[in-house]
Design a protein around this motif. Structure first.
Motif, mmCIF file in Angstrom:
data_model
loop_
_atom_site.group_PDB
_atom_site.id
_atom_site.type_symbol
_atom_site.label_atom_id
_atom_site.label_comp_id
_atom_site.label_asym_id
_atom_site.label_seq_id
_atom_site.Cartn_x
_atom_site.Cartn_y
_atom_site.Cartn_z
ATOM 1 N N LEU A 58 0.835 -1.197 0.000
ATOM 2 C CA LEU A 58 0.000 0.000 0.000
ATOM 3 C C LEU A 58 0.874 1.253 0.000
ATOM 4 C CD1 LEU A 58 -2.686 -1.055 2.622
ATOM 5 C CD2 LEU A 58 -2.971 -0.926 0.138
ATOM 6 N N PRO A 59 0.430 2.307 -0.688
ATOM 7 C CA PRO A 59 1.219 3.548 -0.693
ATOM 8 C C PRO A 59 1.165 4.217 0.680
ATOM 9 C CG PRO A 59 -0.860 3.870 -1.838
ATOM 10 C CD PRO A 59 -0.781 2.410 -1.487
ATOM 11 N N GLY A 60 2.177 4.980 0.971
ATOM 12 C CA GLY A 60 2.210 5.694 2.248
ATOM 13 C C GLY A 60 2.793 4.822 3.343
ATOM 14 N N LYS A 61 2.862 5.383 4.509
ATOM 15 C CA LYS A 61 3.439 4.662 5.640
ATOM 16 C C LYS A 61 2.336 4.060 6.481
ATOM 17 C CE LYS A 61 7.741 7.015 5.807
ATOM 18 N NZ LYS A 61 8.953 6.984 6.514
ATOM 19 N N MET A 62 1.984 2.825 6.176
ATOM 20 C CA MET A 62 0.949 2.111 6.917
ATOM 21 C C MET A 62 1.599 1.378 8.090
ATOM 22 S SD MET A 62 -1.805 2.731 5.170
ATOM 23 C CE MET A 62 -2.958 1.501 5.700
ATOM 24 N N ARG A 63 0.926 1.355 9.198
ATOM 25 C CA ARG A 63 1.415 0.604 10.355
ATOM 26 C C ARG A 63 0.883 -0.816 10.279
ATOM 27 N NH1 ARG A 63 3.708 2.913 15.340
ATOM 28 N NH2 ARG A 63 4.056 0.705 15.446
ATOM 29 N N GLY A 64 1.710 -1.739 10.687
ATOM 30 C CA GLY A 64 1.295 -3.130 10.727
ATOM 31 C C GLY A 64 0.635 -3.439 12.060
ATOM 32 N N ASP A 65 0.548 -4.697 12.361
ATOM 33 C CA ASP A 65 -0.007 -5.174 13.625
ATOM 34 C C ASP A 65 1.069 -5.018 14.694
ATOM 35 O OD1 ASP A 65 -1.419 -6.505 15.610
ATOM 36 O OD2 ASP A 65 -0.789 -8.483 14.903
ATOM 37 N N VAL A 66 0.852 -4.115 15.647
ATOM 38 C CA VAL A 66 1.839 -3.840 16.694
ATOM 39 C C VAL A 66 1.373 -4.445 18.010
ATOM 40 C CG1 VAL A 66 3.038 -2.031 17.980
ATOM 41 C CG2 VAL A 66 2.524 -1.697 15.566
ATOM 42 N N ALA A 67 2.282 -5.122 18.670
ATOM 43 C CA ALA A 67 1.999 -5.693 19.990
ATOM 44 C C ALA A 67 3.160 -5.362 20.910
ATOM 45 C CB ALA A 67 1.801 -7.198 19.898
ATOM 46 N N SER A 68 2.878 -5.283 22.206
ATOM 47 C CA SER A 68 3.944 -5.014 23.165
ATOM 48 C C SER A 68 3.635 -5.696 24.487
ATOM 49 C CB SER A 68 4.115 -3.509 23.382
ATOM 50 O OG SER A 68 2.929 -2.964 23.923
#
Length: 109
Positions: A58-68
């Protein structure tokens, strides 16, 4: 056995197994053992992000699945991963078995 637990933790924290070559994992584990091998145990915060192929295209800066959460290790065989975000999950290992607890689904595997 300790090596098996650490490898399991590394695999769980690395989203795509093909991203990390076997020799890199071996180097990481050797470094951990050399630096922290004499500790009675440790707890470290972690953050991981999984970026799927679809998101990466996808164009642009997409965030993925983040876990912490927090990773706890106590030699020789105890490992516990407490994920706080996005949902609470707990992974526990005694060196022989791994249990995964997902409270939101009222399930343990």
């Amino acid at each position: 056995m300790l090596l098996r637990i650490i490898i399991t933790a590394v695999i769980l924290l690395v989203p795509n197994k093909s991203v990390v070559a076997a020799d890199e994992v071996s180097d990481i584990l050797s470094g951990l053992k050399q630096r922290y091998g004499s500790l009675p145990g440790m707890s470290v915060p972690y953050t991981r992000e999984i970026i799927s192929r679809t998101i990466s295209m996808l164009p642009g800066k997409m965030r993925g699945d983040v876990a912490s959460g927090t990773l706890h290790f106590k030699p020789p065989y105890s490992l516990r991963l407490d994920q706080d975000k996005p949902d609470h999950e707990t992974l526990v290992s005694d060196g022989d078995k791994i249990w995964w607890h997902v409270p939101s689904k009222n399930m343990v595997n």
